[in-house]
Design a protein around this motif. Structure first.
Motif, mmCIF file in Angstrom:
data_model
loop_
_atom_site.group_PDB
_atom_site.id
_atom_site.type_symbol
_atom_site.label_atom_id
_atom_site.label_comp_id
_atom_site.label_asym_id
_atom_site.label_seq_id
_atom_site.Cartn_x
_atom_site.Cartn_y
_atom_site.Cartn_z
ATOM 1 N N UNK A 126 36.833 58.412 45.398
ATOM 2 C CA UNK A 126 35.842 58.821 44.408
ATOM 3 C C UNK A 126 34.538 58.039 44.580
ATOM 4 N N UNK A 127 34.635 56.722 44.755
ATOM 5 C CA UNK A 127 33.440 55.909 44.953
ATOM 6 C C UNK A 127 32.731 56.317 46.242
ATOM 7 N N UNK A 128 33.485 56.602 47.280
ATOM 8 C CA UNK A 128 32.889 57.032 48.546
ATOM 9 C C UNK A 128 32.091 58.325 48.369
ATOM 10 N N UNK A 140 28.010 58.587 48.687
ATOM 11 C CA UNK A 140 27.490 59.491 49.722
ATOM 12 C C UNK A 140 26.591 60.556 49.111
ATOM 13 N N UNK A 141 26.967 61.064 47.944
ATOM 14 C CA UNK A 141 26.136 62.088 47.292
ATOM 15 C C UNK A 141 24.775 61.518 46.897
ATOM 16 N N UNK A 142 24.778 60.295 46.391
ATOM 17 C CA UNK A 142 23.508 59.666 45.997
ATOM 18 C C UNK A 142 22.609 59.450 47.202
ATOM 19 N N UNK A 143 23.169 58.924 48.272
ATOM 20 C CA UNK A 143 22.363 58.646 49.456
ATOM 21 C C UNK A 143 21.995 59.925 50.208
ATOM 22 N N UNK A 144 22.812 60.970 50.075
ATOM 23 C CA UNK A 144 22.442 62.249 50.691
ATOM 24 C C UNK A 144 21.211 62.829 50.013
ATOM 25 N N UNK A 200 20.552 54.274 54.537
ATOM 26 C CA UNK A 200 21.966 54.623 54.675
ATOM 27 C C UNK A 200 22.825 53.408 55.023
ATOM 28 N N UNK A 201 22.208 52.388 55.633
ATOM 29 C CA UNK A 201 22.973 51.191 55.982
ATOM 30 C C UNK A 201 23.457 50.450 54.743
ATOM 31 N N UNK A 202 22.859 50.732 53.614
ATOM 32 C CA UNK A 202 23.268 50.073 52.372
ATOM 33 C C UNK A 202 24.487 50.753 51.746
ATOM 34 N N UNK A 203 24.740 52.009 52.076
ATOM 35 C CA UNK A 203 25.781 52.778 51.398
ATOM 36 C C UNK A 203 27.165 52.180 51.628
ATOM 37 N N UNK A 204 27.535 51.955 52.888
ATOM 38 C CA UNK A 204 28.878 51.451 53.169
ATOM 39 C C UNK A 204 29.068 50.036 52.631
#
Length: 292
Positions: free
Chosen positions: A217-219, A223-227, A254-258
């Motif tokens: 769920x967090x993933x 991902x939706x926010x960064x997309x 995007x490097x911040x997402x993971x």
């Protein structure tokens, strides 16, 4: 000469009687302590199910919730890291195999946490018997909090440094997870009565499933926010790139997402630490180890 011998014999007899009395006293004390311990254990086995039993399930279960989140979020994170650090497009292979982290590196990232968990179970399990469940519980959680934050921090954005740093903190995280596993089950077993012990331990370990769901769920949310943020850059999708272009661009943020996904594991661990430090030591441990 005879007087000396008789004096020595009387001293030996007196010493023998003295040590015999000490032995008998110690035996009586041990027997009394054993009877008291058995009395306490029987009282705990037949105790009614109360509010603190369910509180212990939640607190111990939150530890396993955090463990499963940390263990099962890494496959999702590795797919994201592959997209960021391996953006080369190879049209000679199946598009599904684009942006993959090398198998050796990916397998290492998966295994280091499990290797640390084995060490953590052996070390923290032993310390839990010697030092106390509650104190060692707190140490393992602090290790998990520090490691979760460290997983999202690297000295540079070079792939080599990213994987070295990630591998080190994943190993540290695994040690903390290994300490949490046996202690959670032990504490719940010692708090529960004989009739509900199996159900309560099952309830604690059922939190693993919720941790796995939370990782997915967090993933998806991150991902939706960064997309949505990436759409502002008007970047082309890999399938829409011109044949002459062999690098699929990614937005700089995007490097911040993971990193956020991995560091999120520190939040439930921090909450659990506060609750665990307010839990008393189990009555069975106090009675059997400290005779208190």
């Amino acid at each position: 000469m005879l007087r000396i011998l008789s004096l020595g014999n009387s001293r030996a007899i007196s010493s023998g009687i003295f040590y015999l009395l000490i032995f008998l006293i110690n035996s009586c004390v041990q027997e009394i302590n054993l009877k008291m311990a058995l009395k306490v254990l029987r009282a705990l086995d037949v105790a009614k199910t109360q509010y603190y039993h369910f509180k212990a399930i939640i607190i111990a279960g939150m530890g396993l919730f955090t463990d499963s989140y940390d263990l099962f979020c890494i496959p999702l994170v590795m797919s994201m890291i592959g997209r960021i650090y391996y953006p080369k497009v190879d049209r000679t292979v199946d598009p599904k195999k684009w942006f993959e982290v090398p198998t050796v590196i990916a397998s290492t990232m998966f295994c280091v946490a499990l290797m640390g968990a084995v060490i953590g179970q052996l070390v923290f399990g032993r310390l839990g018997d010697r030092v106390g469940r509650r104190r060692v519980y707190g140490v393992s959680l602090v290790m998990m909090i520090v490691a979760s934050i460290g997983c999202g921090l690297t000295l540079s954005k070079l792939p080599l440094m990213v994987f070295v740093s990630l591998g080190f903190f994943r190993f540290l995280l695994g040690i903390g997870i290994g300490g949490d596993y046996p202690l959670s089950a032990t504490i719940m077993a010692e708090f529960a009565n004989k009739r509900t012990r199996g159900a309560f331990i099952a309830g604690v370990f059922s939190m693993q499933g919720f941790g796995i769901l939370m990782s997915s769920l967090v993933f998806m949310i991150v991902c939706s926010i960064f997309e949505a943020s990436a759409n502002k850059h008007n970047l082309e999708k890999p399938s829409e790139l011109a044949p002459s272009v062999n690098i699929a661009p990614v937005p700089p943020e995007s490097d911040m997402a993971w990193r956020l996904i991995l560091m999120f594991g520190a939040i439930p661990a921090s909450m659990t630490y506060y609750w665990r430090m307010k839990m008393p030591e189990t009555a069975r441990y106090k009675q059997l180890i400290h005779s208190n």
